[in-house]
Scaffold this active site. Structure first.
Site, PDB file in Angstrom:
ATOM      1  N   VAL A   1       3.170 -14.225  -1.613  1.00 44.92           N
ATOM      2  CA  VAL A   1       2.416 -14.357  -0.584  1.00 44.92           C
ATOM      3  C   VAL A   1       1.448 -15.460  -0.740  1.00 44.92           C
ATOM      4  O   VAL A   1       1.334 -16.263   0.400  1.00 44.92           O
ATOM      5  CB  VAL A   1       1.555 -13.141  -0.269  1.00 44.92           C
ATOM      6  CG1 VAL A   1       0.527 -13.122   1.043  1.00 44.92           C
ATOM      7  CG2 VAL A   1       2.541 -11.984  -0.005  1.00 44.92           C
TER       8      VAL A   1
ATOM      9  N   GLY B   1       2.186  -6.390   7.183  1.00 42.71           N
ATOM     10  CA  GLY B   1       2.789  -7.843   6.636  1.00 42.71           C
ATOM     11  C   GLY B   1       2.515  -8.580   7.649  1.00 42.71           C
ATOM     12  O   GLY B   1       1.360  -8.769   8.378  1.00 42.71           O
TER      13      GLY B   1
ATOM     14  N   ILE C   1       3.346  -7.934  10.781  1.00 47.88           N
ATOM     15  CA  ILE C   1       3.381  -7.205  12.201  1.00 47.88           C
ATOM     16  C   ILE C   1       1.802  -7.146  12.821  1.00 47.88           C
ATOM     17  O   ILE C   1       1.025  -6.469  11.791  1.00 47.88           O
ATOM     18  CB  ILE C   1       3.849  -5.728  12.072  1.00 47.88           C
ATOM     19  CG1 ILE C   1       5.141  -5.754  11.667  1.00 47.88           C
ATOM     20  CG2 ILE C   1       3.737  -5.160  13.452  1.00 47.88           C
ATOM     21  CD1 ILE C   1       5.835  -4.470  11.109  1.00 47.88           C
TER      22      ILE C   1
ATOM     23  N   LYS D   1      -1.720   2.330   3.424  1.00 47.60           N
ATOM     24  CA  LYS D   1      -1.753   1.713   4.724  1.00 47.60           C
ATOM     25  C   LYS D   1      -2.230   2.754   5.823  1.00 47.60           C
ATOM     26  O   LYS D   1      -2.878   2.454   6.759  1.00 47.60           O
ATOM     27  CB  LYS D   1      -0.240   1.138   4.934  1.00 47.60           C
ATOM     28  CG  LYS D   1       0.218   0.124   4.158  1.00 47.60           C
ATOM     29  CD  LYS D   1       1.816  -0.179   4.320  1.00 47.60           C
ATOM     30  CE  LYS D   1       2.020  -1.200   3.561  1.00 47.60           C
ATOM     31  NZ  LYS D   1       3.645  -1.597   3.572  1.00 47.60           N
TER      32      LYS D   1
ATOM     33  N   GLY E   1       7.389  -9.524   3.207  1.00 48.83           N
ATOM     34  CA  GLY E   1       8.402 -10.926   3.183  1.00 48.83           C
ATOM     35  C   GLY E   1       7.076 -12.046   2.933  1.00 48.83           C
ATOM     36  O   GLY E   1       5.973 -12.116   3.602  1.00 48.83           O
TER      37      GLY E   1
END
Length: 416
Positions: free
Chosen positions: A11, A129, A131, A200, A299
């Protein structure tokens, strides 16, 4: 404006790439004359990296440099991330993070530190992530009373369950494929046991209901015990199995329910067709109804895009705070899952299946029987509604004490 990045893994390197590749657009949107990376903190060496001149190993350089306005934390974990982030906030620097473990465990403390020092602590990338969901919940849906939040919050488990449903792979085979494709770690426990999703949903619950919700004590169940037999019964019922993290008010809004567990999800649900490594968060507001935020939940570049969006937000709010965050934890705010009503799928074996069905019907009312191909004569599956999960489990325990009744599966029927 000068930026520091702490952690140059997947990241962190993505954040540097986005900040540099899209620098012209980022500067324009930030309202600043420039947005430049001054430091990249990492204990490793990266010889030949285009940013080799920016690497440092001494955190105090970031902490004490008054030129640094925004710090990006992408190290992960609690140590030393918490200490570093807290020090940055206290030294008057806004911080952006993608670290869900940090936000779930220490979010309130860090938000308070940001408030006290007139800076910002933002973490859009910590849940979905790439979104966008944190900002929409806190801003776009601010006029709504949040009636529920539910989501498929972990791409690894969603990939595994998709392979079980679509390709008839058992859990072990699907996990192996996920590891081969790079979707699952060599040690996949945080994903398949539900802890990643738990962190989360705690962040989302804290944001939705304005009190910090800690992962400790949240009912968390992973997918390691989901079988192809369960998948077949879910299909007969009219849906699929998904690992769901959810939160909603209970007991007239005095408490909230929070859980992570495999659930039967109706094929009519917007969450039923979220497959492979994709994630989705459904937010139910009293005015808007259901909104679903969908995309890849991890990702390098998708996550980096959310982190950099927070950097831009911080740049727009230099020397002023956004009205954002939540209050301290509230005692007994999270209800005991076992005391709440439940509609559940149960699968069991018994030589006296009819007797078990009669006992369940007498205790809870009508039950819905499910079927599958090649179903053994002594295996039965039902959907049953109970006044509490505790009373259902007690009845099942009572049945097991009376004969050869053996409970094989129990899953919640989701209403999202």
């Amino acid at each position: 404006m000068k930026v520091a990045v702490m952690g140059y893994g997947v990241v962190g390197s993505g954040v540097v790439e986005v900040l540099q590749t899209n620098n012209k657009e980022i500067v324009k949107r930030s309202g600043q004359e420039s947005v430049d990376i001054k430091y990249i903190l990492d204990l490793r060496d990266f010889p030949g990296d285009p940013n080799e001149d920016k690497f440092i190993k001494d955190f105090s350089l970031i902490e004490n440099d008054k030129e640094i306005s925004v710090v990006v934390e992408t190290m992960g974990g609690l140590k030393p991330a918490f200490d570093f982030v807290m020090a940055c906030l206290k030294s008057g620097k806004s911080v952006v993070t993608s670290n869900k473990e940090l936000v779930a465990a220490k979010g309130y403390e860090l938000l308070e530190a940001a408030k006290e020092n007139n800076v910002n602590f933002l973490f859009e990338a910590s849940v979905g992530g790439g979104i966008p969901v944190i900002r929409p919940m806190s801003q776009c849906l601010a006029a709504n009373k949040i009636e529920a939040v539910a989501g498929i919050l972990n791409g690894t488990t969603n990939f595994i369950l998709t392979k079980m449903v679509d390709d008839n792979m058992d859990f072990a085979e699907a996990l192996k494929l996920a590891q081969e494709n790079g979707y699952a770690e060599r040690n996949p426990a945080a994903d398949v046991e539900g802890m990643d999703a738990c962190r989360k949903i705690c962040i989302l619950a804290s944001l939705a209901y304005e009190h910090h919700v800690y992962p400790d004590g949240i009912y968390t169940e992973g997918i390691t015990n989901v079988t192809l037999e369960d998948v077949a019964y879910a299909e007969n019922w009219g849906g699929v199995i998904k690992l769901i993290g959810a939160t909603e008010p209970v007991e007239d809004g005095d408490k909230i329910a929070v859980y992570v567990r495999p659930c039967f999800v109706s094929s009519h649900s917007q969450l039923a067709n979220v497959n492979d490594v994709f994630n989705a968060v459904l937010v139910r507001g009293d005015a808007l109804g259901d909104s679903v935020f969908y995309g890849k939940g991890a990702g390098k570049l998708p996550t980096a895009s959310a982190v950099v969006a927070d950097v831009i937000d911080c740049a727009r709010h230099l020397e002023k705070r956004k009205l954002f965050g939540w209050g301290p934890a509230k005692e007994n705010f999270v209800a005991d899952t076992m005391e709440l009503p439940i509609s559940a799928y149960i699968r069991f074996t018994s030589s006296d299946a009819q007797g078990a069905k009669d006992a369940l019907t007498e205790k809870f009312g009508g039950v819905q029987e499910l079927k599958r191909e090649n179903q053994p004569e002594n295996e039965k599956a039902f959907v049953v509604c109970a006044g509490s999960e505790k009373s259902l489990r007690e009845e099942l325990e009572s049945l097991s004490n009376k004969g050869d009744f053996k409970l094989l599966s129990l899953m919640k029927i989701a209403d999202f």
